[in-house]
Scaffold this active site. Sequence first.
Site, mmCIF file in Angstrom:
data_model
loop_
_atom_site.group_PDB
_atom_site.id
_atom_site.type_symbol
_atom_site.label_atom_id
_atom_site.label_comp_id
_atom_site.label_asym_id
_atom_site.label_seq_id
_atom_site.Cartn_x
_atom_site.Cartn_y
_atom_site.Cartn_z
ATOM 1 N N ASN A 95 15.544 26.032 13.132
ATOM 2 C CA ASN A 95 14.268 26.730 13.051
ATOM 3 C C ASN A 95 13.176 25.956 13.776
ATOM 4 O O ASN A 95 13.207 24.731 13.840
ATOM 5 C CB ASN A 95 13.881 26.946 11.581
ATOM 6 C CG ASN A 95 14.895 27.811 10.860
ATOM 7 O OD1 ASN A 95 15.632 28.558 11.499
ATOM 8 N ND2 ASN A 95 14.948 27.703 9.542
ATOM 9 N N ILE A 96 12.218 26.698 14.274
ATOM 10 C CA ILE A 96 11.104 26.088 15.011
ATOM 11 C C ILE A 96 9.814 26.166 14.209
ATOM 12 O O ILE A 96 8.745 25.885 14.719
ATOM 13 C CB ILE A 96 10.901 26.807 16.369
ATOM 14 C CG1 ILE A 96 10.681 28.312 16.155
ATOM 15 C CG2 ILE A 96 12.086 26.548 17.286
ATOM 16 C CD1 ILE A 96 10.255 29.048 17.402
ATOM 17 N N HIS A 100 15.968 22.916 17.978
ATOM 18 C CA HIS A 100 15.269 23.802 18.915
ATOM 19 C C HIS A 100 13.793 23.481 19.035
ATOM 20 O O HIS A 100 13.010 24.300 19.498
ATOM 21 C CB HIS A 100 15.480 25.271 18.513
ATOM 22 C CG HIS A 100 16.921 25.684 18.570
ATOM 23 N ND1 HIS A 100 17.440 26.733 17.848
ATOM 24 C CD2 HIS A 100 17.967 25.163 19.267
ATOM 25 C CE1 HIS A 100 18.746 26.837 18.104
ATOM 26 N NE2 HIS A 100 19.081 25.899 18.942
ATOM 27 N N CYS A 130 2.810 17.525 34.034
ATOM 28 C CA CYS A 130 2.572 16.086 33.849
ATOM 29 C C CYS A 130 3.123 15.567 32.522
ATOM 30 O O CYS A 130 3.011 14.382 32.228
ATOM 31 C CB CYS A 130 1.083 15.770 33.961
ATOM 32 S SG CYS A 130 0.095 16.281 32.548
ATOM 33 N N CYS A 163 -3.216 22.630 30.494
ATOM 34 C CA CYS A 163 -3.287 21.189 30.262
ATOM 35 C C CYS A 163 -4.686 20.667 30.589
ATOM 36 O O CYS A 163 -5.226 20.981 31.652
ATOM 37 C CB CYS A 163 -2.236 20.519 31.150
ATOM 38 S SG CYS A 163 -2.221 18.725 31.064
ATOM 39 N N ASN A 190 24.553 31.767 1.939
ATOM 40 C CA ASN A 190 24.129 32.875 2.793
ATOM 41 C C ASN A 190 24.154 34.162 1.973
ATOM 42 O O ASN A 190 24.910 34.265 0.998
ATOM 43 C CB ASN A 190 25.060 33.017 4.008
ATOM 44 C CG ASN A 190 24.643 32.124 5.170
ATOM 45 O OD1 ASN A 190 23.466 32.048 5.529
ATOM 46 N ND2 ASN A 190 25.612 31.436 5.758
HETATM 47 ZN ZN LIG Z 1 -0.566 18.439 32.704
#
Ligand SMILES: [Zn+2]
Length: 248
Positions: A102-103, A119, A130, A149, A215
């Site tokens: 899971n994220i 993940h 960068c 960025c 489950n």
């Molecule tokens: Zn950057």
Amino acid sequence: MNREIREAVDILRGSRFVVALTGAGISVASGIPDFRSPAGLWRRFDPAVYASIDRFRENPARAWEMLFEMIAAVDAARPNPAHDALAELERRGLLQCCITQNIDGLHGRAGSRNVIEFHGNLDRFVCLACESRYGWRQYAFPAGEAPRCFACGSVLKPSIVFFGETVPGRALLEGRMFASSADAILVIGTGATVFPAAEIPQIAKNSHAKVIEVNTAPTGLTNYITDVFVQCDAAVALPAIAEGLGEE
Ligand SMILES: [Zn+2]
């Protein structure tokens, strides 16, 4: 306590090194639908388009339409009793780590400290040019645009693993190491069909670990390597297991 919960508790009592492998099913009770489910994001956003790294590089703004929704869903979610129970087991020294697909960062928010995220995590952004890193909560989004960025102006990507990207090597190594050391593994809310999660229960089993599966429906693991199948929502089963481990 039902028979399978009792069997799971007995296995865990006799184990010295326990790991958990979690997937989308553990976060459903937190209000995050499995992305593949009928209510999930992949019904509206084709993952081949929206979650592919090549498509992201071609058109980051399009991918960010989906990512803003994903972030909103995760931000609205809270850890549920399954996440809480795993954090409690870790505090009590009864669980060594959570390996998760899971994220959503909910294990960390529940208080788990040793979490291996196969993940990645939606909480951090990385600059593709960068490699500057940002925590998204500190970052002011321009509405509807891909965030950029501060250092170089290039587009940012959440530090989650897109289709076409590889799982971070360190997470993979740690996951394998923990699985091979386990004498019991809890597989929760996942059928572990996607690499590298798919190899984790097998690695544990090859190292003679008992496999406890939680489950709501049988999976490819159930009749294959699972020793105890707890067919139940994780948010109900895990607190019951934690409570059972607290009894004499
Ligand atoms: Zn950057």
